[in-house]
Design an enzyme around this catalytic site. Structure first.
Site, mmCIF file in Angstrom:
data_model
loop_
_atom_site.group_PDB
_atom_site.id
_atom_site.type_symbol
_atom_site.label_atom_id
_atom_site.label_comp_id
_atom_site.label_asym_id
_atom_site.label_seq_id
_atom_site.Cartn_x
_atom_site.Cartn_y
_atom_site.Cartn_z
ATOM 1 N N ARG A 92 0.852 -1.192 0.000
ATOM 2 C CA ARG A 92 0.000 0.000 0.000
ATOM 3 C C ARG A 92 0.889 1.243 0.000
ATOM 4 O O ARG A 92 1.666 1.443 0.936
ATOM 5 C CB ARG A 92 -0.912 -0.014 1.233
ATOM 6 C CG ARG A 92 -1.757 1.214 1.385
ATOM 7 C CD ARG A 92 -2.774 1.090 2.523
ATOM 8 N NE ARG A 92 -3.474 2.350 2.672
ATOM 9 C CZ ARG A 92 -3.296 3.200 3.684
ATOM 10 N NH1 ARG A 92 -2.515 2.904 4.680
ATOM 11 N NH2 ARG A 92 -3.949 4.341 3.706
ATOM 12 N N HIS A 136 -2.581 11.030 1.012
ATOM 13 C CA HIS A 136 -2.040 10.778 2.350
ATOM 14 C C HIS A 136 -1.424 12.090 2.836
ATOM 15 O O HIS A 136 -0.215 12.211 2.987
ATOM 16 C CB HIS A 136 -1.035 9.629 2.302
ATOM 17 C CG HIS A 136 -0.737 9.000 3.626
ATOM 18 N ND1 HIS A 136 -0.892 7.650 3.868
ATOM 19 C CD2 HIS A 136 -0.278 9.527 4.786
ATOM 20 C CE1 HIS A 136 -0.540 7.373 5.118
ATOM 21 N NE2 HIS A 136 -0.158 8.503 5.697
ATOM 22 N N GLU A 181 -6.925 8.549 6.573
ATOM 23 C CA GLU A 181 -7.126 9.198 7.867
ATOM 24 C C GLU A 181 -7.567 10.658 7.743
ATOM 25 O O GLU A 181 -6.829 11.584 8.144
ATOM 26 C CB GLU A 181 -5.848 9.101 8.709
ATOM 27 C CG GLU A 181 -5.407 7.677 8.982
ATOM 28 C CD GLU A 181 -4.182 7.581 9.890
ATOM 29 O OE1 GLU A 181 -3.581 8.619 10.211
ATOM 30 O OE2 GLU A 181 -3.829 6.461 10.283
ATOM 31 N N ASN A 309 -7.366 1.975 10.064
ATOM 32 C CA ASN A 309 -6.055 2.086 10.688
ATOM 33 C C ASN A 309 -6.254 2.048 12.186
ATOM 34 O O ASN A 309 -7.065 2.809 12.733
ATOM 35 C CB ASN A 309 -5.365 3.395 10.293
ATOM 36 C CG ASN A 309 -4.956 3.413 8.830
ATOM 37 O OD1 ASN A 309 -5.170 2.442 8.100
ATOM 38 N ND2 ASN A 309 -4.378 4.522 8.400
ATOM 39 N N TYR A 311 -4.288 1.943 16.014
ATOM 40 C CA TYR A 311 -3.064 2.067 16.806
ATOM 41 C C TYR A 311 -3.285 1.952 18.311
ATOM 42 O O TYR A 311 -2.461 1.388 19.013
ATOM 43 C CB TYR A 311 -2.364 3.406 16.504
ATOM 44 C CG TYR A 311 -1.731 3.410 15.133
ATOM 45 C CD1 TYR A 311 -0.446 2.920 14.943
ATOM 46 C CD2 TYR A 311 -2.441 3.857 14.017
ATOM 47 C CE1 TYR A 311 0.134 2.890 13.683
ATOM 48 C CE2 TYR A 311 -1.870 3.829 12.750
ATOM 49 C CZ TYR A 311 -0.582 3.336 12.586
ATOM 50 O OH TYR A 311 -0.016 3.289 11.336
HETATM 51 O O1 IFM Z 1 2.998 7.534 10.052
HETATM 52 C C1 IFM Z 1 1.630 7.599 10.235
HETATM 53 C C2 IFM Z 1 0.907 7.409 8.930
HETATM 54 O O2 IFM Z 1 1.303 8.338 7.986
HETATM 55 C C3 IFM Z 1 -0.585 7.541 9.136
HETATM 56 N N1 IFM Z 1 -1.043 6.718 10.195
HETATM 57 C C4 IFM Z 1 -0.328 6.722 11.434
HETATM 58 C C5 IFM Z 1 1.158 6.533 11.186
HETATM 59 C C6 IFM Z 1 1.924 6.570 12.519
HETATM 60 O O3 IFM Z 1 1.743 7.799 13.129
#
Ligand code: IFM
Length: 477
Positions: A92, A136, A181, A309, A311
């Site tokens: 990706r 992005h 995002e 996404n 985290y």
């Molecule tokens: O590095 C970023 C990415 O560009 C977008 N999502 C989160 C990642 C970590 O912060």
């Protein structure tokens, strides 16, 4: 719409001691243009908001910029060979808008498009499925000068750009993500200002969020018209939001942050409406006068997949006097209308970003999107962690990152076992790269990058991930 290469696979899990993923599970890794390409002034590329921002004193740690980054623009063939060595099924990447349409308007730049043509050819030649993200975070600077995402016209410009990319690459790319995002683009870029373009105005952030989604919908319509077989989606960054206690005020704080972080995007895109509690919470910030008749129908144009996404989790509480200031991405100005909500630290292990490690939150997030929003195939389009790594005797033993991936893949598997149509997983990131406002000080890669020599060293997690891909699963614990 079904995809013959990735058949529906729910309910076919091998429940033996190994955790085996469904056949055809799409194992990948992700990057983004500004974070890895470098070559910021080559091949007709013009500045994006991240060029301007990173070159502005005080915006990025240590004055780092993406001018060179991982020099991927020049090293692309060997980077693709590395992906093939790791056995990646998919890669990706994002396209730099300023590279393929300098200044954000007008005709395509053949030299810019050619870089992505060569990348896609190289991937296909190695049996790696290209997964293309159109945006992005790197808006061409002239479009920011004309108002940026708070301006409605930017949505139309984005659809034009999407069409240019589809015309050039649509015959070879099946998987498309419009935006990565949008919460970050809108609320970090225009709310807290810790990301480019560095503006700080709650109403602008909300308008930006709307116009990003409008651009997404218009782009989906353009792509669908010219490439009916394409698999189209959006990538949202989602968080479970948990109240610190059962107290009604904490529960309400969680509702508010969930509305801003998650439902602000999920509801318009997947239901065609803004949540009523969100618009009520934001009444002091904006009257939503920027939303025109028909916008939500465009924004909710049907998709083929949803990218998630994941985290970490947000744990929140009602305001108290004298609360401590929060780390940058939770800074109050990211949360217009709910600036006083407190983000609570639980004392659980954190990554080098100070983000709490919470693998069960991934299962929860995937189940929520499936149960509450959609039967569409889901993909984890990013998941990963920054840790402090070191090269010792030419090796990087990143046991903490490996453990993070392992725990999150088990959580993903649990979601599949519960019936979630999760079809793929992309590790963030293939290699260490420019971590936005943190510059090169945070390493998320499975592959170490020496920024002086540009040498790449696959870390232990990369070797481990290659084995996961090879066996299509994880060893018993
Ligand atoms: O590095 C970023 C990415 O560009 C977008 N999502 C989160 C990642 C970590 O912060």
């Amino acid at each position: 719409m079904s995809n013959p290469d990735h058949p529906p696979a729910v309910g076919v899990l091998d429940q033996g001691p190994e955790l085996i993923f469904p056949p055809g599970f799409l194992w990948g890794a992700a990057t983004a243009a500004y974070q890895i390409e470098g070559a910021a002034t080559e091949g007709g590329r013009t500045p994006s908001i991240w060029d301007t921002f990173s070159h502005t004193e005080g915006r990025v740690v240590a004055g780092h910029t993406g001018d060179v980054a991982c020099d991927h623009y020049h090293r692309m063939p060997s980077d693709v060979r590395l992906m093939a060595e790791l056995g990646l099924k998919s890669y990706r990447f994002s396209v730099s808008w300023s590279r393929v349409q300098p200044n954000g308007t007008g005709p395509a730049n053949a030299e810019g498009l050619d870089f992505y043509r060569r990348l896609v050819d190289e991937l296909l030649g190695h049996g790696i499925e290209p997964w293309l993200t159109l945006y992005h975070w790197d808006l061409p600077q002239p479009l920011e000068d004309a108002g940026g995402w708070p301006a409605r016209d930017t949505a139309a410009r984005f659809a034009d750009y999407a069409q240019l990319v589809a015309d050039a690459l649509g015959d070879r790319v099946t998987y498309w993500t419009t935006l990565n995002e949008p919460w970050c683009s809108a609320f970090l870029g225009y709310g807290s200002g810790v990301h480019a373009p560095g503006r700080s105005d709650g109403a602008d952030a909300v308008r930006a969020g709307h116009h990003l989604m409008l651009g997404h919908g218009l782009a989906v319509q353009a792509l669908r018209a010219s490439r009916p077989q394409a698999q189209l989606g959006i990538t949202v960054n989602l968080y479970p939001v948990t109240p610190a206690t059962d107290a009604p005020a904490d529960v309400d704080a969680a509702r508010r942050i969930d509305a801003l972080a998650n439902r602000f995007f999920l509801d318009p895109v997947l239901r065609g409406s803004y949540p009523a509690d969100l618009t009520a919470d934001l009444r002091e910030v904006t009257d939503f006068g920027h939303v025109r008749d028909g916008d939500l129908a465009v924004i909710s144009t049907p998709l083929n997949l949803v990218g998630i996404n994941y985290y970490s989790r947000h744990v929140v509480a009602a305001p108290v006097q004298g609360a401590e200031p929060e780390p940058y991405w939770r800074s109050p100005s990211c949360w217009p209308g709910s600036e006083d909500v407190r983000f609570v630290t639980r004392g659980v292990p954190v990554t080098d970003m100070n983000w709490e490690i919470d693998a069960p939150g991934l299962t929860e997030t995937l189940r929520r999107v499936h149960d509450e929003y959609t039967d569409l195939p889901l993909y984890v389009t990013e998941n990963g962690s920054a840790f402090v790594d070191a090269v010792v005797d030419g090796q990087v033993d990143d046991a903490d990152r490996l453990a993070y991936f392992d725990a999150h893949l088990r959580a993903a598997h649990e979601a599949i076992a519960a019936g979630v149509p999760l079809r793929g997983y992309f590790a963030w990131s293939l290699m260490d790269n420019f971590e936005w406002a943190w510059g090169y000080t945070k390493r998320f890669g499975m592959v170490w990058v020496d920024y002086d020599s540009q040498a790449r060293i696959p870390k232990s997690s990369a070797r481990w991930y290659a084995e996961v891909i090879r066996r299509n699963g994880l060893a018993a614990q």
